[in-house]
Design a protein around this motif. Structure first.
Motif, PDB file in Angstrom:
ATOM      1  N   MET A  23      -3.824 -22.328 -41.565  1.00  0.00           N
ATOM      2  CA  MET A  23      -4.838 -21.452 -42.116  1.00  0.00           C
ATOM      3  C   MET A  23      -4.267 -20.038 -42.182  1.00  0.00           C
ATOM      4  N   THR A  24      -4.381 -19.408 -43.316  1.00  0.00           N
ATOM      5  CA  THR A  24      -3.848 -18.056 -43.493  1.00  0.00           C
ATOM      6  C   THR A  24      -4.976 -17.037 -43.453  1.00  0.00           C
ATOM      7  N   ALA A  25      -4.621 -15.854 -43.082  1.00  0.00           N
ATOM      8  CA  ALA A  25      -5.591 -14.765 -43.043  1.00  0.00           C
ATOM      9  C   ALA A  25      -5.676 -14.115 -44.416  1.00  0.00           C
ATOM     10  N   THR A  26      -6.827 -13.577 -44.726  1.00  0.00           N
ATOM     11  CA  THR A  26      -7.014 -12.858 -45.980  1.00  0.00           C
ATOM     12  C   THR A  26      -7.582 -11.482 -45.674  1.00  0.00           C
ATOM     13  N   LYS A  27      -7.343 -10.565 -46.596  1.00  0.00           N
ATOM     14  CA  LYS A  27      -7.830  -9.203 -46.443  1.00  0.00           C
ATOM     15  C   LYS A  27      -8.222  -8.684 -47.817  1.00  0.00           C
ATOM     16  N   LYS A  28      -9.288  -7.900 -47.850  1.00  0.00           N
ATOM     17  CA  LYS A  28      -9.740  -7.312 -49.100  1.00  0.00           C
ATOM     18  C   LYS A  28      -8.921  -6.061 -49.382  1.00  0.00           C
ATOM     19  N   CYS A  29      -8.344  -5.989 -50.551  1.00  0.00           N
ATOM     20  CA  CYS A  29      -7.497  -4.848 -50.927  1.00  0.00           C
ATOM     21  C   CYS A  29      -8.363  -3.602 -51.082  1.00  0.00           C
ATOM     22  N   PRO A  30      -7.990  -2.488 -50.441  1.00  0.00           N
ATOM     23  CA  PRO A  30      -8.784  -1.263 -50.584  1.00  0.00           C
ATOM     24  C   PRO A  30      -8.630  -0.617 -51.961  1.00  0.00           C
ATOM     25  N   HIS A  31      -7.637  -1.039 -52.740  1.00  0.00           N
ATOM     26  CA  HIS A  31      -7.382  -0.431 -54.041  1.00  0.00           C
ATOM     27  C   HIS A  31      -8.106  -1.160 -55.179  1.00  0.00           C
ATOM     28  N   TRP A  50      -2.819 -12.274 -46.204  1.00  0.00           N
ATOM     29  CA  TRP A  50      -2.436 -11.164 -45.327  1.00  0.00           C
ATOM     30  C   TRP A  50      -1.723 -11.714 -44.116  1.00  0.00           C
ATOM     31  N   ASN A  51      -0.497 -11.253 -43.850  1.00  0.00           N
ATOM     32  CA  ASN A  51       0.289 -11.684 -42.700  1.00  0.00           C
ATOM     33  C   ASN A  51       0.176 -10.725 -41.521  1.00  0.00           C
ATOM     34  N   GLN A  52      -0.746  -9.780 -41.617  1.00  0.00           N
ATOM     35  CA  GLN A  52      -1.017  -8.784 -40.582  1.00  0.00           C
ATOM     36  C   GLN A  52       0.206  -7.918 -40.277  1.00  0.00           C
ATOM     37  N   GLN A  53       0.959  -7.597 -41.300  1.00  0.00           N
ATOM     38  CA  GLN A  53       2.106  -6.703 -41.196  1.00  0.00           C
ATOM     39  C   GLN A  53       1.768  -5.405 -41.927  1.00  0.00           C
ATOM     40  N   PRO A  54       2.318  -4.259 -41.482  1.00  0.00           N
ATOM     41  CA  PRO A  54       1.996  -2.998 -42.152  1.00  0.00           C
ATOM     42  C   PRO A  54       2.537  -2.910 -43.574  1.00  0.00           C
ATOM     43  N   THR A  55       3.507  -3.763 -43.929  1.00  0.00           N
ATOM     44  CA  THR A  55       4.105  -3.694 -45.268  1.00  0.00           C
ATOM     45  C   THR A  55       3.567  -4.764 -46.211  1.00  0.00           C
ATOM     46  N   ASP A  56       2.506  -5.487 -45.833  1.00  0.00           N
ATOM     47  CA  ASP A  56       1.939  -6.514 -46.709  1.00  0.00           C
ATOM     48  C   ASP A  56       1.372  -5.876 -47.971  1.00  0.00           C
ATOM     49  N   LEU A  57       1.652  -6.523 -49.111  1.00  0.00           N
ATOM     50  CA  LEU A  57       1.213  -6.014 -50.409  1.00  0.00           C
ATOM     51  C   LEU A  57       0.135  -6.912 -50.995  1.00  0.00           C
ATOM     52  N   CYS A  58      -0.725  -6.327 -51.797  1.00  0.00           N
ATOM     53  CA  CYS A  58      -1.758  -7.073 -52.505  1.00  0.00           C
ATOM     54  C   CYS A  58      -1.088  -7.942 -53.571  1.00  0.00           C
ATOM     55  N   GLN A  59      -1.560  -9.183 -53.714  1.00  0.00           N
ATOM     56  CA  GLN A  59      -1.004 -10.091 -54.707  1.00  0.00           C
ATOM     57  C   GLN A  59      -1.465  -9.751 -56.120  1.00  0.00           C
TER      58      GLN A  59
END
Length: 96
Positions: free
Chosen positions: A1-9, A16-25
């Motif tokens: 199961m992977t994590a997801t995050k809503k892009c603020p942009h 989302w891999n919970q890394q500071p350099t993760d980019l929106c797809q």
């Protein structure tokens, strides 16, 4: 199961891999721009040399009267630091 995050942009959900350099797809922007800035600031701070004890500087070219008063002030600074260190020790011992 992977994590997801809503892009603020762009507002789309992305993996989302919970890394500071993760980019929106979708838009390619960084998912946590504040975290990247925080990591950069922390890195810059860790590279700076540590400051020594903040004692008043006694220069060789100072006159004898000025040097005398600077030695008195430095003694007061050291006495204050010793009292503060004792207080911290005492509170730590009493707290258990």
């Amino acid at each position: 199961m992977t994590a997801t995050k809503k892009c603020p942009h762009c507002g789309h959900w992305t993996e989302w891999n919970q890394q500071p350099t993760d980019l929106c797809q979708h838009c390619g922007q960084v998912l946590e721009p504040y975290r990247v800035a925080s990591e950069e600031a922390r890195q810059k701070l860790s590279e700076q040399p540590l400051a020594s004890v903040m004692l008043i500087e006694i220069k060789p070219e100072d006159g004898p009267v000025v040097r005398f008063f600077k030695y008195i002030i430095r003694g007061g600074q050291l006495a204050f630091a010793a009292i503060m260190a004792f207080m911290v020790w005492l509170v730590t011992v009493l707290a258990g």
